[in-house]
Design a protein around this motif. Sequence first.
Motif, PDB file in Angstrom:
ATOM      1  N   VAL A 170     104.285   1.508 -22.771  1.00  0.00           N
ATOM      2  CA  VAL A 170     103.081   0.980 -22.141  1.00  0.00           C
ATOM      3  C   VAL A 170     102.820   1.776 -20.865  1.00  0.00           C
ATOM      4  O   VAL A 170     103.681   1.836 -19.986  1.00  0.00           O
ATOM      5  CB  VAL A 170     103.237  -0.518 -21.801  1.00  0.00           C
ATOM      6  CG1 VAL A 170     102.036  -1.032 -21.039  1.00  0.00           C
ATOM      7  CG2 VAL A 170     103.458  -1.325 -23.065  1.00  0.00           C
ATOM      8  N   PRO A 171     101.637   2.407 -20.749  1.00  0.00           N
ATOM      9  CA  PRO A 171     101.302   3.108 -19.509  1.00  0.00           C
ATOM     10  C   PRO A 171     100.820   2.122 -18.446  1.00  0.00           C
ATOM     11  O   PRO A 171     100.123   1.149 -18.767  1.00  0.00           O
ATOM     12  CB  PRO A 171     100.179   4.052 -19.936  1.00  0.00           C
ATOM     13  CG  PRO A 171      99.526   3.366 -21.090  1.00  0.00           C
ATOM     14  CD  PRO A 171     100.603   2.574 -21.771  1.00  0.00           C
ATOM     15  N   VAL A 172     101.219   2.357 -17.212  1.00  0.00           N
ATOM     16  CA  VAL A 172     100.806   1.510 -16.094  1.00  0.00           C
ATOM     17  C   VAL A 172     100.397   2.428 -14.945  1.00  0.00           C
ATOM     18  O   VAL A 172     101.134   3.351 -14.588  1.00  0.00           O
ATOM     19  CB  VAL A 172     101.955   0.577 -15.634  1.00  0.00           C
ATOM     20  CG1 VAL A 172     101.547  -0.228 -14.403  1.00  0.00           C
ATOM     21  CG2 VAL A 172     102.370  -0.359 -16.767  1.00  0.00           C
ATOM     22  N   GLU A 173      99.225   2.173 -14.385  1.00  0.00           N
ATOM     23  CA  GLU A 173      98.770   2.930 -13.212  1.00  0.00           C
ATOM     24  C   GLU A 173      98.772   2.009 -12.007  1.00  0.00           C
ATOM     25  O   GLU A 173      98.302   0.870 -12.086  1.00  0.00           O
ATOM     26  CB  GLU A 173      97.377   3.511 -13.441  1.00  0.00           C
ATOM     27  CG  GLU A 173      97.373   4.623 -14.458  1.00  0.00           C
ATOM     28  CD  GLU A 173      96.057   5.384 -14.498  1.00  0.00           C
ATOM     29  OE1 GLU A 173      95.052   4.926 -13.908  1.00  0.00           O
ATOM     30  OE2 GLU A 173      96.033   6.453 -15.137  1.00  0.00           O
ATOM     31  N   VAL A 174      99.324   2.521 -10.912  1.00  0.00           N
ATOM     32  CA  VAL A 174      99.428   1.740  -9.680  1.00  0.00           C
ATOM     33  C   VAL A 174      98.829   2.562  -8.552  1.00  0.00           C
ATOM     34  O   VAL A 174      99.217   3.713  -8.338  1.00  0.00           O
ATOM     35  CB  VAL A 174     100.908   1.429  -9.340  1.00  0.00           C
ATOM     36  CG1 VAL A 174     100.994   0.571  -8.092  1.00  0.00           C
ATOM     37  CG2 VAL A 174     101.596   0.766 -10.505  1.00  0.00           C
TER      38      VAL A 174
ATOM     39  N   GLN B  75     111.197   2.289 -10.432  1.00  0.00           N
ATOM     40  CA  GLN B  75     112.393   2.886 -11.021  1.00  0.00           C
ATOM     41  C   GLN B  75     113.437   1.826 -11.358  1.00  0.00           C
ATOM     42  O   GLN B  75     114.096   1.914 -12.387  1.00  0.00           O
ATOM     43  CB  GLN B  75     112.965   3.956 -10.095  1.00  0.00           C
ATOM     44  CG  GLN B  75     112.075   5.187 -10.037  1.00  0.00           C
ATOM     45  CD  GLN B  75     112.500   6.188  -8.990  1.00  0.00           C
ATOM     46  OE1 GLN B  75     113.079   5.839  -7.962  1.00  0.00           O
ATOM     47  NE2 GLN B  75     112.180   7.458  -9.238  1.00  0.00           N
ATOM     48  N   ASN B  76     113.574   0.817 -10.516  1.00  0.00           N
ATOM     49  CA  ASN B  76     114.519  -0.271 -10.801  1.00  0.00           C
ATOM     50  C   ASN B  76     114.083  -1.089 -12.019  1.00  0.00           C
ATOM     51  O   ASN B  76     114.912  -1.693 -12.696  1.00  0.00           O
ATOM     52  CB  ASN B  76     114.682  -1.192  -9.597  1.00  0.00           C
ATOM     53  CG  ASN B  76     115.567  -0.575  -8.539  1.00  0.00           C
ATOM     54  OD1 ASN B  76     116.278   0.393  -8.778  1.00  0.00           O
ATOM     55  ND2 ASN B  76     115.513  -1.131  -7.342  1.00  0.00           N
ATOM     56  N   ALA B  77     112.782  -1.089 -12.307  1.00  0.00           N
ATOM     57  CA  ALA B  77     112.260  -1.827 -13.464  1.00  0.00           C
ATOM     58  C   ALA B  77     112.306  -0.984 -14.739  1.00  0.00           C
ATOM     59  O   ALA B  77     111.892  -1.431 -15.794  1.00  0.00           O
ATOM     60  CB  ALA B  77     110.830  -2.288 -13.187  1.00  0.00           C
ATOM     61  N   GLY B  78     112.789   0.248 -14.644  1.00  0.00           N
ATOM     62  CA  GLY B  78     112.939   1.098 -15.825  1.00  0.00           C
ATOM     63  C   GLY B  78     111.780   2.033 -16.085  1.00  0.00           C
ATOM     64  O   GLY B  78     111.667   2.598 -17.176  1.00  0.00           O
ATOM     65  N   ALA B  79     110.922   2.246 -15.089  1.00  0.00           N
ATOM     66  CA  ALA B  79     109.755   3.108 -15.284  1.00  0.00           C
ATOM     67  C   ALA B  79     110.133   4.581 -15.313  1.00  0.00           C
ATOM     68  O   ALA B  79     111.061   5.018 -14.642  1.00  0.00           O
ATOM     69  CB  ALA B  79     108.742   2.882 -14.166  1.00  0.00           C
ATOM     70  N   HIS B  80     109.383   5.312 -16.091  1.00  0.00           N
ATOM     71  CA  HIS B  80     109.403   6.777 -16.062  1.00  0.00           C
ATOM     72  C   HIS B  80     108.130   7.177 -15.325  1.00  0.00           C
ATOM     73  O   HIS B  80     107.036   6.713 -15.671  1.00  0.00           O
ATOM     74  CB  HIS B  80     109.409   7.330 -17.485  1.00  0.00           C
ATOM     75  CG  HIS B  80     109.103   8.782 -17.557  1.00  0.00           C
ATOM     76  ND1 HIS B  80     109.990   9.750 -17.151  1.00  0.00           N
ATOM     77  CD2 HIS B  80     107.984   9.437 -17.979  1.00  0.00           C
ATOM     78  CE1 HIS B  80     109.436  10.942 -17.319  1.00  0.00           C
ATOM     79  NE2 HIS B  80     108.220  10.771 -17.816  1.00  0.00           N
ATOM     80  N   VAL B  81     108.247   8.001 -14.287  1.00  0.00           N
ATOM     81  CA  VAL B  81     107.074   8.437 -13.533  1.00  0.00           C
ATOM     82  C   VAL B  81     106.483   9.646 -14.255  1.00  0.00           C
ATOM     83  O   VAL B  81     107.072  10.731 -14.265  1.00  0.00           O
ATOM     84  CB  VAL B  81     107.433   8.781 -12.070  1.00  0.00           C
ATOM     85  CG1 VAL B  81     106.193   9.241 -11.320  1.00  0.00           C
ATOM     86  CG2 VAL B  81     108.073   7.592 -11.377  1.00  0.00           C
ATOM     87  N   ALA B  82     105.330   9.447 -14.885  1.00  0.00           N
ATOM     88  CA  ALA B  82     104.686  10.514 -15.654  1.00  0.00           C
ATOM     89  C   ALA B  82     103.891  11.447 -14.754  1.00  0.00           C
ATOM     90  O   ALA B  82     103.623  12.582 -15.122  1.00  0.00           O
ATOM     91  CB  ALA B  82     103.776   9.906 -16.711  1.00  0.00           C
ATOM     92  N   GLY B  83     103.523  10.976 -13.572  1.00  0.00           N
ATOM     93  CA  GLY B  83     102.760  11.806 -12.639  1.00  0.00           C
ATOM     94  C   GLY B  83     102.339  10.998 -11.436  1.00  0.00           C
ATOM     95  O   GLY B  83     102.362   9.765 -11.451  1.00  0.00           O
TER      96      GLY B  83
ATOM     97  N   GLU C 145     108.960  -4.053 -20.820  1.00  0.00           N
ATOM     98  CA  GLU C 145     109.589  -3.887 -19.506  1.00  0.00           C
ATOM     99  C   GLU C 145     108.577  -3.839 -18.368  1.00  0.00           C
ATOM    100  O   GLU C 145     108.954  -3.985 -17.210  1.00  0.00           O
ATOM    101  CB  GLU C 145     110.458  -2.618 -19.490  1.00  0.00           C
ATOM    102  CG  GLU C 145     111.681  -2.713 -20.376  1.00  0.00           C
ATOM    103  CD  GLU C 145     112.553  -1.461 -20.343  1.00  0.00           C
ATOM    104  OE1 GLU C 145     112.182  -0.471 -19.677  1.00  0.00           O
ATOM    105  OE2 GLU C 145     113.619  -1.492 -20.987  1.00  0.00           O
ATOM    106  N   GLU C 146     107.305  -3.651 -18.691  1.00  0.00           N
ATOM    107  CA  GLU C 146     106.283  -3.572 -17.644  1.00  0.00           C
ATOM    108  C   GLU C 146     106.028  -4.935 -16.994  1.00  0.00           C
ATOM    109  O   GLU C 146     105.581  -5.013 -15.849  1.00  0.00           O
ATOM    110  CB  GLU C 146     104.983  -2.982 -18.191  1.00  0.00           C
ATOM    111  CG  GLU C 146     104.134  -3.927 -19.021  1.00  0.00           C
ATOM    112  CD  GLU C 146     104.635  -4.162 -20.447  1.00  0.00           C
ATOM    113  OE1 GLU C 146     104.006  -4.967 -21.145  1.00  0.00           O
ATOM    114  OE2 GLU C 146     105.634  -3.549 -20.861  1.00  0.00           O
ATOM    115  N   ALA C 147     106.338  -6.025 -17.701  1.00  0.00           N
ATOM    116  CA  ALA C 147     106.069  -7.369 -17.179  1.00  0.00           C
ATOM    117  C   ALA C 147     106.865  -7.643 -15.908  1.00  0.00           C
ATOM    118  O   ALA C 147     106.337  -8.208 -14.941  1.00  0.00           O
ATOM    119  CB  ALA C 147     106.375  -8.423 -18.237  1.00  0.00           C
ATOM    120  N   ALA C 148     108.131  -7.242 -15.878  1.00  0.00           N
ATOM    121  CA  ALA C 148     108.955  -7.453 -14.675  1.00  0.00           C
ATOM    122  C   ALA C 148     108.396  -6.661 -13.505  1.00  0.00           C
ATOM    123  O   ALA C 148     108.377  -7.142 -12.366  1.00  0.00           O
ATOM    124  CB  ALA C 148     110.400  -7.047 -14.951  1.00  0.00           C
TER     125      ALA C 148
END
Length: 194
Positions: free
Chosen positions: A122-126, A141-149, A166-169
């Motif tokens: 799931v992509p997420v933009e912040v 990063q603690n929530a398991g994200a991969h930083v795509a850019g 994993e995006e919900a947390a």
Amino acid sequence: MDRKSRFIAQLVHVESEEEASAHQAAVRAKHYDARHNVPAWILVDGRERASDDGEPQRTSGLPTLEVLRGAGLKNVCCVTTRYFGGTLLGPGGLVRAYTAAAQAVVENARAEGLLVEMTSVVPVEVRVAYPQYEQVLHVAQNAGAHVAGTDFTDSVLMHLVFRAGEEAAFTAAMTELMAGRENVEVGNARFAEF
């Protein structure tokens, strides 16, 4: 090789039934003089197919498909070519030979690093202000994200990718951290390398 019969397995990435059919046609054209070109394929959406291509029923296509399933592969097509060596192998011999050929091509692909793990992501933009960037990056990063850019303009736009679920947390943590002022956009799940 089994009692002078030669088995050549070819494994390729496909994303549709049409691509699997095109691979089968290419193998048949290349090995036009072979007795059998046995295809098996599996797509990520659950569709799968196998053919014995003239071999006795359930002795070639299904064993090949079972190897692909057992390896957990999706979006692949394996075509095993058999050049007949003059000696009948019998049903058990055919199952063993086609299974061994498929296992060998899968292991070879794995050894060469040609297999990649794909999963639902799931992509997420912040969008955050500069002073919040390091803190939000740490939470992501603690929530398991991969930083795509990351785009640095008048604010910071982070392009994150999470394994589906994993995006919900992360979004809950952002709501707590930003006290309702978060600027988070969650995209649709897709199948991709993670």
